[in-house]
Design a protein around this motif. Sequence first.
Motif, PDB file in Angstrom:
ATOM      1  N   GLU A  80       0.827  -1.207   0.000  1.00 22.95           N
ATOM      2  CA  GLU A  80       0.000   0.000   0.000  1.00 22.95           C
ATOM      3  C   GLU A  80       0.867   1.266   0.000  1.00 22.95           C
ATOM      4  O   GLU A  80       0.567   2.241  -0.688  1.00 22.95           O
ATOM      5  N   SER A  90      -4.958  10.930   9.123  1.00 29.12           N
ATOM      6  CA  SER A  90      -5.368  11.110   7.724  1.00 29.12           C
ATOM      7  C   SER A  90      -6.866  11.341   7.645  1.00 29.12           C
ATOM      8  O   SER A  90      -7.637  10.908   8.495  1.00 29.12           O
ATOM      9  N   THR A 102     -10.131   7.409   3.639  1.00 25.06           N
ATOM     10  CA  THR A 102      -9.487   6.125   3.362  1.00 25.06           C
ATOM     11  C   THR A 102      -8.615   6.199   2.117  1.00 25.06           C
ATOM     12  O   THR A 102      -7.635   5.479   2.005  1.00 25.06           O
ATOM     13  N   GLN A 155      -4.916   6.893   2.567  1.00 30.29           N
ATOM     14  CA  GLN A 155      -4.168   5.929   3.358  1.00 30.29           C
ATOM     15  C   GLN A 155      -2.820   5.522   2.754  1.00 30.29           C
ATOM     16  O   GLN A 155      -1.841   5.398   3.505  1.00 30.29           O
ATOM     17  N   ALA A 168      -0.429   8.089   3.784  1.00 27.11           N
ATOM     18  CA  ALA A 168      -0.265   8.024   5.233  1.00 27.11           C
ATOM     19  C   ALA A 168       0.622   6.840   5.620  1.00 27.11           C
ATOM     20  O   ALA A 168       1.481   6.940   6.501  1.00 27.11           O
ATOM     21  N   GLU A 169       0.417   5.723   4.933  1.00 23.97           N
ATOM     22  CA  GLU A 169       1.239   4.548   5.236  1.00 23.97           C
ATOM     23  C   GLU A 169       2.692   4.767   4.813  1.00 23.97           C
ATOM     24  O   GLU A 169       3.611   4.291   5.485  1.00 23.97           O
ATOM     25  N   ARG A 173      -1.208   5.623  14.385  1.00 20.78           N
ATOM     26  CA  ARG A 173      -2.018   5.995  13.230  1.00 20.78           C
ATOM     27  C   ARG A 173      -3.419   6.402  13.691  1.00 20.78           C
ATOM     28  O   ARG A 173      -4.068   5.663  14.438  1.00 20.78           O
ATOM     29  N   TYR A 231      -6.515   7.284  11.516  1.00 22.86           N
ATOM     30  CA  TYR A 231      -6.971   7.414  10.142  1.00 22.86           C
ATOM     31  C   TYR A 231      -8.473   7.712  10.075  1.00 22.86           C
ATOM     32  O   TYR A 231      -9.220   7.400  10.988  1.00 22.86           O
ATOM     33  N   ASP A 232      -8.858   8.322   8.948  1.00 23.44           N
ATOM     34  CA  ASP A 232     -10.274   8.520   8.625  1.00 23.44           C
ATOM     35  C   ASP A 232     -10.962   9.484   9.596  1.00 23.44           C
ATOM     36  O   ASP A 232     -12.073   9.246  10.044  1.00 23.44           O
TER      37      ASP A 232
END
Lengths: 253, 253, 253, 253, 253, 253, 253, 253
Positions: H108, H130, H133, H136, H139-140, H155, H157-158
């Motif tokens: 990813e 982040s 989605t 991501q 972000a990863e 993390r 996220y979303d």
Amino acid sequence: MTSNKWLEEFLGQVARGELDADTARERLVETLRDRPFEDLGFARVDHHRSIRQGFPEVILGLGKTPGQIAAIAAEIVSRGSTLLVTRASGPAFDAVRAAVPDAIYHAEAALITFRQNDVVPGKGTIIIASAGTSDQPVAEEAAVTAELMGNTVERIYDVGVAGLHRLLGERHRLAAARVIIVVAGMEGALPSVVAGLVAVPVIAVPTSVGYGASFGGIAALLGMLNSCASGVSVVNIDNGFGAANIASLINHL
Amino acid sequence: MTSNKWLEEFLGQVARGELDADTARERLVETLRDRPFEDLGFARVDHHRSIRQGFPEVILGLGKTPGQIAAIAAEIVSRGSTLLVTRASGPAFDAVRAAVPDAIYHAEAALITFRQNDVVPGKGTIIIASAGTSDQPVAEEAAVTAELMGNTVERIYDVGVAGLHRLLGERHRLAAARVIIVVAGMEGALPSVVAGLVAVPVIAVPTSVGYGASFGGIAALLGMLNSCASGVSVVNIDNGFGAANIASLINHL
Amino acid sequence: MTSNKWLEEFLGQVARGELDADTARERLVETLRDRPFEDLGFARVDHHRSIRQGFPEVILGLGKTPGQIAAIAAEIVSRGSTLLVTRASGPAFDAVRAAVPDAIYHAEAALITFRQNDVVPGKGTIIIASAGTSDQPVAEEAAVTAELMGNTVERIYDVGVAGLHRLLGERHRLAAARVIIVVAGMEGALPSVVAGLVAVPVIAVPTSVGYGASFGGIAALLGMLNSCASGVSVVNIDNGFGAANIASLINHL
Amino acid sequence: MTSNKWLEEFLGQVARGELDADTARERLVETLRDRPFEDLGFARVDHHRSIRQGFPEVILGLGKTPGQIAAIAAEIVSRGSTLLVTRASGPAFDAVRAAVPDAIYHAEAALITFRQNDVVPGKGTIIIASAGTSDQPVAEEAAVTAELMGNTVERIYDVGVAGLHRLLGERHRLAAARVIIVVAGMEGALPSVVAGLVAVPVIAVPTSVGYGASFGGIAALLGMLNSCASGVSVVNIDNGFGAANIASLINHL
Amino acid sequence: MTSNKWLEEFLGQVARGELDADTARERLVETLRDRPFEDLGFARVDHHRSIRQGFPEVILGLGKTPGQIAAIAAEIVSRGSTLLVTRASGPAFDAVRAAVPDAIYHAEAALITFRQNDVVPGKGTIIIASAGTSDQPVAEEAAVTAELMGNTVERIYDVGVAGLHRLLGERHRLAAARVIIVVAGMEGALPSVVAGLVAVPVIAVPTSVGYGASFGGIAALLGMLNSCASGVSVVNIDNGFGAANIASLINHL
Amino acid sequence: MTSNKWLEEFLGQVARGELDADTARERLVETLRDRPFEDLGFARVDHHRSIRQGFPEVILGLGKTPGQIAAIAAEIVSRGSTLLVTRASGPAFDAVRAAVPDAIYHAEAALITFRQNDVVPGKGTIIIASAGTSDQPVAEEAAVTAELMGNTVERIYDVGVAGLHRLLGERHRLAAARVIIVVAGMEGALPSVVAGLVAVPVIAVPTSVGYGASFGGIAALLGMLNSCASGVSVVNIDNGFGAANIASLINHL
Amino acid sequence: MTSNKWLEEFLGQVARGELDADTARERLVETLRDRPFEDLGFARVDHHRSIRQGFPEVILGLGKTPGQIAAIAAEIVSRGSTLLVTRASGPAFDAVRAAVPDAIYHAEAALITFRQNDVVPGKGTIIIASAGTSDQPVAEEAAVTAELMGNTVERIYDVGVAGLHRLLGERHRLAAARVIIVVAGMEGALPSVVAGLVAVPVIAVPTSVGYGASFGGIAALLGMLNSCASGVSVVNIDNGFGAANIASLINHL
Amino acid sequence: MTSNKWLEEFLGQVARGELDADTARERLVETLRDRPFEDLGFARVDHHRSIRQGFPEVILGLGKTPGQIAAIAAEIVSRGSTLLVTRASGPAFDAVRAAVPDAIYHAEAALITFRQNDVVPGKGTIIIASAGTSDQPVAEEAAVTAELMGNTVERIYDVGVAGLHRLLGERHRLAAARVIIVVAGMEGALPSVVAGLVAVPVIAVPTSVGYGASFGGIAALLGMLNSCASGVSVVNIDNGFGAANIASLINHL
């Protein structure tokens, strides 16, 4: 010969049998296709429109001389219509006041107004929220316009996203509005956040406030067009009047 | 009830005295304002237009399926009209050919044509000048379109400004044209130079030919809009068809 | 030694047999390649051009001092040519008037003109249509220029697309023109609508009227370049003069 | 420990006199400031929202795998909620159908829908008008979305401004709408013209239809932002869903 | 009724057993959700923040009147807080000085400052490097701001990349900094070069210095965003204050 | 009739006294103005040019079919001229090799070359410096082109400004060049730094290497145009050939 | 302690055997790495440079006060160096003249110059060609700069591409130059045409002359970067000085 | 002869009195100025840097072949250094795995990593927040990079701004971080909101997520550059690696 005159004569000829059916139809169609529409009462559409909206006519001051503005203003007022001049300078107001002594100048909003009895009240409340103090002139343009158009207006200013608690503290007032105008410059993030808190239409107004890569409001404009929140539509940069007009349309539905 | 029907009945009522003058006028105006215009023969404007221009209808292939293109093409041809499909792919041509067996595919220009007897000849010559060999597809779109619209067309290709003698060698042919289409990518300087040599209208077509800072034709577009020569007007990037259409309008005046 | 002089001598030498064929040919070619073209009558192209167009020379006032403008103006007028100065300021007019007492200043259009007997009349009518009152200076630049170039001009102002009935009311005047110049700022939609109503060339002039995301006329320019109507070509932002020049070229064909 | 649990214990301590007033107040404030808000029932805002709007949740298909989409879709449907996936590819639909067998794929609009009983009907009619056939996918995204959200939708397609009579023929249907979505690419002039004909809010959707200087929809976007007609607000390029969402909000007021 | 008051009463009711557990919990949750957050001490977050950062509040002078600036300044100073006004004009300083007699005006940096005892010293040294003498106002905005925030600041000015030896001569000072602010206009290359020499965070500030294709700082901004050196992050054009603020945050970690 | 033929006859007539002086002069001038220039030996300019530059003709492969390229290539080679095809694909090389068996394909540079005896050696050394390994294809396009044009070329690759010691380590080789081509993407800072170290002309080539806000080379292009170092001129993005051509011109002076 | 001093002492210690080989080497390397380079004579590079180029130092007037300019100017002149101030205002000249009484102000070019004996003459002629009279200030900046740098300069002004015969008439002067600077605004086509006529390097200078879609010189800049003629490199908009500097470098090779 | 060798000999000569002081000093300075710097140990800077940062070298996979990547990777690993390849494709990983069997592919994030013992642990926690989605992958890229550089990473996220309660629910985790990376596309508002909640440096990463007027991340980039919150600096679009690198620098201070 005016259209009314022509129509009268034509229908008389038909009534008097001076024109047979085919000729009459042909002549009518031919004539209608050629006449300026307003001669046929077409222009009444505009009249109907002002009745429904409760607001007939607006003068954009930008690019008109004080004299031109005053002349149009006088004509509007003499018809009994409410007056609104946007982007009006001080000299423009001086000229208007000579013709319409009770006109009011809203200096921060750069608006000239004179209210008459032709305004239809809106149904709910329009909230004008703005991010920073520098956005206030545009917010005021929206607020004064919306009020003049017959709407109840609430102002929630200086609730930029960098100090979220101020905005969250107004959450319930926001939720009670029928439509919300959000005015913001710089990154233009406020409409996204507001739209995430409420379930009513949000009209976003980017302002030219900022410097450097704000590019005179482009950054805010793009931010608003790309809002991740649903329910946000956008008007031109600094277009407080336009936002108020749309909000008023919605509030009069 | 169709408009014709309605008109017939209405005029009958007037003729029979079933409607007094005022009511008749009011009803007529009211009805006219409400009817779709084409019901009143208004759509004939389009018919007139094709008669004057000698060219009725064009299918923009971009964004339509081969099947959609073929269906519209068949209908146009069945009316006796000349067919022109722009930005047509090979598969689109296969579909059209099934419906219009004698249609022609101009692969470089990406045009499908089928000529019928409805085209009015133009008065003078249209010259299509282009700067480089890569501009040729757009130039051909213009050339084939102009020919189909009834114009005499001369092609002067590969006369870019970096090798001026080639262009100057064609100076007299250029001066003899009634209107000139100039197609150029990269810096788009050719229209300026051509317009400086002649006294006829120059239609400039920027192409997306180039790389890097040509930005898909923006450099050429800006160059043409800023032409220091008079007599140059501009169409969209790669819009050979549009240029030919305007040139044909001028050539049919 | 002038070219004429040189040619005379050279041909004399050939005539007198002082030069054999090969040497003569070689010297002639060599010389021609090296001479400035205007020495060979090449510059007459420009002369021919003014005869055909009925208009010889225009001074772009932008970036020139009043003194420079007046000097060139005086020279043009002394040759018996009609004078046109574009983008002319008041001080520029004062300077010109000292040299050309009967010159006229069109303040709104920022043009200085002085008509002489060298203008050839155009064939049909050029219509100048404009969207809003703020577009009027550019429209006037086009109108005055076109008139000075010998064309019959009709002005149809303030027919923006938001009040369609005004434009539709002028439909028949529009259809009777030989070429139409459409001047519009903001979204620049008027040329598309006009071109859909007529079958003559439409020259579109975007203006810098607007604010915010109009970006000084870019919005209108892009709108016009992307017109969905055929028959529209475009000139630079605010370039009323350029549009008039092209329209006049077409109207003199 | 959940917030409910904590609150229960805390209030018990207060009730039992185990905490004096000052300590209690301090601890409460401290805790509230530190807790995730949703623990306090705050998340109910979202619940309220879906009840009022009649539409709870939408999956943006862009940038998600078919598997991700299907998983979220299954969860939404299992809650009894209506399903809407936007920008959904064929493979995404295959995956969703495995989980939600009765889901429907609207290929042109690239939407997956599955209606349940949670949708609240809107009040009036939403009209979706579009300029050209290439704008239809975006128009359909808006239309299907609006229908799914409980609104009565009427489609008026292919009424671009270059053929004004088609649009004018629909004038009365337009005037009867409660809100109008106008979808247009190229120069994006349709919203201005429509807004000039009606007195209801117009949501303008620029599309990426066009080529050359349309710049993927920028020309249309700028045209709409600079609309000279009042009552027009704008959403992102190709954002048919967003427009439908706003229109539905307005239609449910 | 203030929140404190309400809380007091509420907890009293619970303590006195006037509210059963369920009712108490429900009322508390309901109230909390409805109250402006700051009433609940939420605003203390900001207080905590100023304690940690050693710097509480900044007035952006841009778009505020001298009177507005002076009023806010007076309030900040009366709370014992250090004062910083950015983008402050001379008249703004005159107004502030009337209220805060010992305020200092840094004309080149356009800052007004008044230091009080609330500033926490930073840990290391912040270096402000600038490329040319024209970048100095922005560099000074950063330097004075950073000093006021309690940091040791070293200035290394006029070390543009075209004269590399000047920069290399400062290599060891650069390497000894805890964080470096690099200010540059034109091509904005200095941050890349500096970041290649050190192993500390580099905050890059593009300036609007330059002409032509520098586009008011865009060239420098893009250069910095595309830096091939690692460790470079960027702030807005001319945003010396912002860079200093970030550098100070890092230097206080 | 060719020009030579015509001239011969004309001069014969003059020599034989068949044309009087005035008629002869008039006819000559008239004819010259009308003839394509190349008929008059004008095209020899191009011939002279290739002699001076030591390089006659280049085929831009972009937008030409392999067959077209091979045909032109064969003709050039048959004239004894050195061959250079830029932006040449593998299939283009296959086609060329069939016609010119000893042609060489430089895959990284996408060039096809075949050297003959018509190349004039340059005077000094051209250095090609590049910032990163991804810039190498463009650097190689420049290097192979410059070598083919008769220049001594030295490559200094991978000397980006983030690792300054690598570049400084080459300082003396750089200073010894007669002209330097600097190839860089991303922020495009290398030309500024190089030009600060030497006193010879630097030709800067921005590459499209980068991502995000590099915008396909715009960031590098702007960086180079705004170079704070003197002596830097710029060519189009990725235009290694153009840079080599200019450098070769300079190196042959 | 200066570097010279340190070196002296260090070498003395080595000579006296006070430092063994390893320690000496270590200390030397360590010290060198830490010293500012100019302490080590490194700055002599700049000295060498001015000797080779015949021109040492230039003051960019933009963004400096008259006082600052005068101070630097005085210092340069006192060293016996030729003075050049670019973008110099009238007040700047007044300040400089107080310090350097014989300094000359070139108002159109906005340059201040004072020539001393340190200028090395160039080898050939530099031609400055410009398109229109409005481009003249930039052309003069280039011309005066080039002359000051020791070059023979010829001006060929007002040879825009719309009147090609004027340019062609100068073809032989152009071909005799060693390097040509071409200055043009608007569409910037002149460099392409010039480069097609000659075989020497062409330095193109876009100017900000124009209006509307010229975007302050962007149209000309893009036109020049995309030149279809080989041999053209480009400098920043309005950067006449930069072009002259490069041309002078080439002319001194 | 290497520098070490040369130095040894030179110092020997000085020690042996074979060089007098002046000659020695002169020769030393002369030599030092001419030597590549790395011969003098200068390159150790890079070594020092990796020691301090705990991370030596990174391979940008973009624009390199799998073979090139694998070769560099093998060399890095053989030196005992931790390996990081960014923008790595699957085939690149296959090639690397052949050389470094235990390398890990983070699909990813498009990263290849292989950790060795040379990484220095950071001090606090880096939070990667982040918005959606689709953000991501970027972000990863940041998260995996930061972990590999020795940092503790959390993390979040979303947590996009349209659903503010999700973000507010993480307020205390955010406030506990030492530095925060915020990744967002569309309008890019998240960094402003996060920075308003915390008092630590925020590194903003715009992503190319979005459509229409997001322009591949420009909207988010501008939003972040114009953030109304202090403490936000920005890296290039999609540059998760760059953000992690800066955050790690800060976290190792």
